[in-house]
Each structure stands twice: as C-alpha cells, then as structure tokens.
Design an enzyme around this catalytic site. Structure first.
Site, mmCIF file in Angstrom:
data_model
loop_
_atom_site.group_PDB
_atom_site.id
_atom_site.type_symbol
_atom_site.label_atom_id
_atom_site.label_comp_id
_atom_site.label_asym_id
_atom_site.label_seq_id
_atom_site.Cartn_x
_atom_site.Cartn_y
_atom_site.Cartn_z
ATOM 1 N N LYS A 225 0.816 -1.218 0.000
ATOM 2 C CA LYS A 225 0.000 0.000 0.000
ATOM 3 C C LYS A 225 0.847 1.266 0.000
ATOM 4 C CE LYS A 225 -4.362 -1.977 1.236
ATOM 5 N NZ LYS A 225 -5.383 -2.265 2.223
ATOM 6 N N ARG A 260 -3.185 -10.268 5.190
ATOM 7 C CA ARG A 260 -3.686 -10.260 3.799
ATOM 8 C C ARG A 260 -2.553 -9.747 2.912
ATOM 9 N NH1 ARG A 260 -6.047 -6.958 0.116
ATOM 10 N NH2 ARG A 260 -7.769 -7.819 -1.087
HETATM 11 N N1 HH2 Z 1 -7.413 -3.942 1.029
HETATM 12 C C1 HH2 Z 1 -7.792 -4.004 -0.268
HETATM 13 C C2 HH2 Z 1 -8.915 -4.756 -0.641
HETATM 14 N N2 HH2 Z 1 -9.600 -5.481 0.277
HETATM 15 N N3 HH2 Z 1 -9.894 -6.209 2.504
HETATM 16 C C3 HH2 Z 1 -9.511 -6.185 3.787
HETATM 17 N N4 HH2 Z 1 -10.172 -6.921 4.711
HETATM 18 N N5 HH2 Z 1 -8.440 -5.439 4.215
HETATM 19 C C4 HH2 Z 1 -7.727 -4.674 3.350
HETATM 20 O O1 HH2 Z 1 -6.791 -3.962 3.797
HETATM 21 C C5 HH2 Z 1 -8.104 -4.666 1.965
HETATM 22 C C6 HH2 Z 1 -9.215 -5.458 1.579
HETATM 23 C C7 HH2 Z 1 -7.015 -3.257 -1.302
HETATM 24 O O2 HH2 Z 1 -5.967 -4.035 -1.797
HETATM 25 P P1 HH2 Z 1 -6.005 -4.936 -3.141
HETATM 26 O O3 HH2 Z 1 -7.050 -5.998 -3.069
HETATM 27 O O4 HH2 Z 1 -4.642 -5.434 -3.377
HETATM 28 O O5 HH2 Z 1 -6.337 -3.915 -4.293
HETATM 29 P P2 HH2 Z 1 -7.669 -3.521 -5.059
HETATM 30 O O6 HH2 Z 1 -8.676 -3.066 -4.054
HETATM 31 O O7 HH2 Z 1 -7.208 -2.428 -5.981
HETATM 32 O O8 HH2 Z 1 -8.162 -4.733 -5.789
#
Ligand code: HH2
Length: 282
Positions: A225, A260
């Site tokens: 992030k 995660r």
């Molecule tokens: N962060 C993202 C998405 N879902 N869920 C939880 N529980 N906690 C988090 O910190 C979280 C989440 C964002 O990251 P990512 O899935 O890599 O990216 P994107 O939302 O662009 O798909």
C-alpha cells in the site's frame, strides 16, 4: 490463554498458534497491484492454486477493485469474474475461500459456490450483507473505511485515528452480534489505506493492540500500500520488503492474526519463523 478461534461455516480456524496468511487473488483488470494479471478465470484459478501451494491458509478473491477512485463494477460483471473462480477453488477444498465484495448478490452466489468468508470493506453497513452472512453462518471480515473508494482519500481527517477506528469496529462487533452473527464468526480489520493519510496508517499500525483487545482476530491488509511507498520511497513493484516488515511487526506483537498479502511465500516463511522462535520464549 483462551484460544482465538474463527468459525467459518463447517470449519473453525485456530489463530492462537500463529497468524494465518491470506493470499490476495484479484480477478480484476484494475487492482492497484496485480490488476489485469488474473482477470481471465482460468488464469485466476491457476494463480489461486499457486498461492495455496506457496502456503496460503486462506484465499481472498475479489472482482472489484477498491483502490481510491476505482470504477464501480456492474453486478453481472462481478458475478462473472468471481463465482466460477470461487466454485473451482472451493471444490478443491484445500483452504477456506474469502470473497471481497460489497454486493449481497455476489456474496450469496459466492457462498452458494462454496466460499467460507465474506470480506466487506464497508464493515457490513448494508443490512442485506448481514442477512446473507447470517443465513450462511459464514465467517466475516468487517473492515473500517472512511467514506467510499471514490472519495475516501480526499483529505481524510481524524482527531484520534486509532481511537476512532477502534470505536467504529467495536460498534460493528456489537451491531453484527445483535443482528445474529456470532462473535466467533467475526474478524476485524482497521482498513489500512481506506480513508487514511500516512500518519493515520502509522498510528493505526502502532496501536493495533486496542483492536486486538476487542477479543476477535484482526486482519491486516497493508501489502504494497501507498504508505509503504511514502515511508520507503518505493514504487509499487518494490514494496514487498516493506510489506513484510509491517506484517512481521504486527504478527510479532500479537496484534494481527490474518495477514492479507500479495507475496505469500515470504509471509508464510515469516509466520513460521516467528512462531518457531516464540515457542522458545521463557
Ligand atoms: N485492502 C484491499 C482490498 N480489500 N480487505 C480487507 N479486509 N483489508 C484490506 O486492507 C483490503 C481489503 C485493497 O488491496 P487490493 O485488493 O490489493 O487492491 P484492489 O482493491 O485495488 O483490488
């Protein structure tokens, strides 16, 4: 010490021995880190199997990016992206499947396809999401987000970020419990990067213990992030070392129980080493 157990439909995960590694599988064209790499369902399934092989304890499958300013995905498209991948990976039965969605229809179909956990970045603000989770008796991840993905990074302000996020999660725990979701099914998440400036993210990480003290497992999603880029001066593709440092910090303090992550092999080695060392603590 009372064991920390997370109930997910037909299974229960013990989080007392070591944190679990939740591998991220984004079936999207636009996720901030891995967008476009696994948007084809067959590639996504292959990636999911690879993450399991690499040591993921749980897979978190998402069909809609929640990065700041991301375009909303129509229901049909999200169903098309997520459900076949969940069905295929759940049928292998190796690890519980979490689904990262805000839509009750996607949640219901994913559970019917064999998912075990609903990961709702809005913290189950929609009562229809609560009803779906309650009926399926699945695990839930309730996350803190200020505002919505379109606007959340527009100058977020807190008087006391750690205190406000903890109070919000405490309120969600109570509200979900009153709506019929047992506390044993609930995991809490501070929502790193969701409506938070750099100092808010750092303050939350430094004070995660207050969330852990609510008595439920804490899920931590810090992987790759922006705050890691800001502190270390690193572009997206060079944030895995920083991501691992954050995960280890929280895991070693006992303030995160589900990590995660994108880089599953590194997180797996870290949690195994941390717990091996910890077993020798006098
Ligand atoms: N962060 C993202 C998405 N879902 N869920 C939880 N529980 N906690 C988090 O910190 C979280 C989440 C964002 O990251 P990512 O899935 O890599 O990216 P994107 O939302 O662009 O798909």
């Amino acid at each position: 010490m009372t064991p920390l157990v997370w109930h997910l439909r037909d299974r229960a995960l013990d989080l007392s021995a070591r944190p679990l590694v939740m591998g991220i599988l984004n079936v999207t064209p636009d996720s901030f880190s891995d967008g476009g790499r696994f948007s084809d369902p067959a590639l996504a399934v292959a990636r999911g199997l690879q993450l399991i092989e690499q040591g993921a304890d749980v897979l978190d499958i998402g069909g809609e990016s929640t990065r700041p300013g991301a375009e909303p995905v129509p229901l049909d498209e999200e169903l098309r992206r997520v459900v076949p991948v969940v069905r295929e990976l759940a049928s292998r039965g190796a690890v519980p499947i979490s689904v990262d969605t805000l839509k009750p229809e996607v949640a219901r179909e994913a559970l019917a396809a064999g998912a075990h956990i609903l990961n709702d970045v809005s913290g189950f603000r929609d009562p229809r999401m609560i009803a779906v989770a309650r009926d399926a008796r699945c695990g839930v991840v309730a996350m803190h987000m200020r505002g919505d993905p379109a606007t959340m990074q527009h100058n977020p302000q807190y008087a006391d970020a750690a205190g406000e996020v903890t109070a919000y999660l405490e309120e969600r725990l109570r509200a979900l419990g009153e709506s019929g979701i047992p506390h044993e099914a609930i995991c809490l998440d501070p929502g790193i990067g969701f409506g938070k400036a750099l100092e808010h993210n750092l303050e939350l990480l430094a004070n995660l213990g207050a969330i852990a003290a609510l008595g439920r497992p804490v899920c931590l999603g810090a992987s790759r992030k922006g705050f890691i880029g800001a502190v270390c001066g690193r572009a997206l593709e060079h944030r895995d070392a920083g991501s691992l440092a954050v995960a280890c910090f929280a895991a070693a303090r006992g303030t995160a129980h589900v990590l995660r992550v994108h880089d599953v092999p590194a997180a797996r080695d870290a949690v195994l080493l941390l717990s091996a060392i910890d077993r020798h603590r006098r």
